[in-house]
Design a protein around this motif. Sequence first.
Motif, PDB file in Angstrom:
ATOM      1  N   UNK A  31       0.817  -1.218   0.000  1.00 15.35           N
ATOM      2  CA  UNK A  31       0.000   0.000   0.000  1.00 15.35           C
ATOM      3  C   UNK A  31       0.853   1.272   0.000  1.00 15.35           C
ATOM      4  N   UNK A  32       2.167   1.103   0.044  1.00  8.48           N
ATOM      5  CA  UNK A  32       3.068   2.250   0.049  1.00  8.48           C
ATOM      6  C   UNK A  32       2.963   3.027  -1.265  1.00  8.48           C
ATOM      7  N   UNK A  33       3.171   4.337  -1.187  1.00  7.40           N
ATOM      8  CA  UNK A  33       3.113   5.188  -2.384  1.00  7.40           C
ATOM      9  C   UNK A  33       4.236   4.855  -3.364  1.00  7.40           C
ATOM     10  N   UNK A  34       5.272   4.182  -2.884  1.00  5.45           N
ATOM     11  CA  UNK A  34       6.407   3.828  -3.754  1.00  5.45           C
ATOM     12  C   UNK A  34       6.531   2.315  -3.924  1.00  5.45           C
ATOM     13  N   UNK A  35       5.469   1.573  -3.633  1.00  4.44           N
ATOM     14  CA  UNK A  35       5.537   0.104  -3.679  1.00  4.44           C
ATOM     15  C   UNK A  35       5.958  -0.409  -5.051  1.00  4.44           C
ATOM     16  N   UNK A  36       5.368   0.129  -6.102  1.00  6.90           N
ATOM     17  CA  UNK A  36       5.688  -0.325  -7.453  1.00  6.90           C
ATOM     18  C   UNK A  36       7.126  -0.044  -7.834  1.00  6.90           C
ATOM     19  N   UNK A  37       7.607   1.136  -7.465  1.00  7.88           N
ATOM     20  CA  UNK A  37       8.982   1.510  -7.793  1.00  7.88           C
ATOM     21  C   UNK A  37       9.979   0.625  -7.047  1.00  7.88           C
ATOM     22  N   UNK A  38       9.730   0.395  -5.765  1.00  5.30           N
ATOM     23  CA  UNK A  38      10.630  -0.438  -4.974  1.00  5.30           C
ATOM     24  C   UNK A  38      10.637  -1.876  -5.475  1.00  5.30           C
ATOM     25  N   UNK A  39       9.444  -2.397  -5.800  1.00  3.28           N
ATOM     26  CA  UNK A  39       9.370  -3.774  -6.277  1.00  3.28           C
ATOM     27  C   UNK A  39      10.112  -3.930  -7.597  1.00  3.28           C
ATOM     28  N   UNK A  40       9.929  -2.983  -8.489  1.00  3.84           N
ATOM     29  CA  UNK A  40      10.611  -3.063  -9.783  1.00  3.84           C
ATOM     30  C   UNK A  40      12.114  -2.874  -9.644  1.00  3.84           C
ATOM     31  N   UNK A  41      12.531  -2.054  -8.688  1.00  4.64           N
ATOM     32  CA  UNK A  41      13.958  -1.887  -8.448  1.00  4.64           C
ATOM     33  C   UNK A  41      14.570  -3.181  -7.909  1.00  4.64           C
ATOM     34  N   UNK A  42      13.745  -3.993  -7.261  1.00  7.88           N
ATOM     35  CA  UNK A  42      14.244  -5.278  -6.753  1.00  7.88           C
ATOM     36  C   UNK A  42      14.190  -6.379  -7.804  1.00  7.88           C
ATOM     37  N   UNK A  43      13.443  -6.158  -8.884  1.00  9.21           N
ATOM     38  CA  UNK A  43      13.260  -7.205  -9.898  1.00  9.21           C
ATOM     39  C   UNK A  43      13.914  -6.917 -11.248  1.00  9.21           C
ATOM     40  N   UNK A  44      13.668  -5.746 -11.797  1.00 10.54           N
ATOM     41  CA  UNK A  44      14.133  -5.471 -13.165  1.00 10.54           C
ATOM     42  C   UNK A  44      15.650  -5.529 -13.329  1.00 10.54           C
ATOM     43  N   UNK A  45      16.461  -4.931 -12.413  1.00  4.69           N
ATOM     44  CA  UNK A  45      17.915  -5.000 -12.621  1.00  4.69           C
ATOM     45  C   UNK A  45      18.461  -6.428 -12.637  1.00  4.69           C
TER      46      UNK A  45
END
Length: 198
Positions: free
Chosen positions: A164-178
């Motif tokens: 529910x965090x405002x940055x949840x999508x960004x953090x998740x993608x930073x953990x996956x895409x690289x």
Amino acid sequence: MTRARWGALALLVRPAYIATEYVVAAATTGGYSFVSDSVSKLGEVGCSEAYCSPRHELMNGSFMGFGVLLAGGGVLLARELGPWATGLLVVSGLSSVATGLAPLDQDATLHALAATPLFVAQPLSLLVIGHRLRKESPVLARGLLVTGVVTGSAAVAFVLAGEESAAAGALERLSLWPVLIGLAAAGLRSRRARSRTA
């Protein structure tokens, strides 16, 4: 084509996963944010007036398909990667497959249990591979080590912040895409090494 070349190819094609997210997100109704919304939201089966992901089957199929490539690539490159990295990649791949089989809105607890190993094993696999390649390919090794630290830190931040965090999508993608890019680079190195010795 040798087992190792097939394994390298499996890792090389995995960055195409990112395009899948964009294709699925483009069809959502009710608004979807790559910054604030989790990846799993794209795989939600149910629809409401507020939100719907009509291409959820493509997203969940992508989790499974690219998970198979990850686990398969690890197994095929086992001799090169060693047992620890291979095991971590297999765990990551199976976790991705399980995530696709357990959509978030069908059973949130089961979905979390399925996805958690991926966020742990992937960064660790980069650290292990980076350590293994430190003498043969020092530049790539440093890149993998840095990527492992960054993605691992992002995964911890994502878990602590919650979906529910405002940055949840960004953090998740930073953990996956690289990770996709890092492992593809490792696959490319393997493929080039095989070509030189062929």
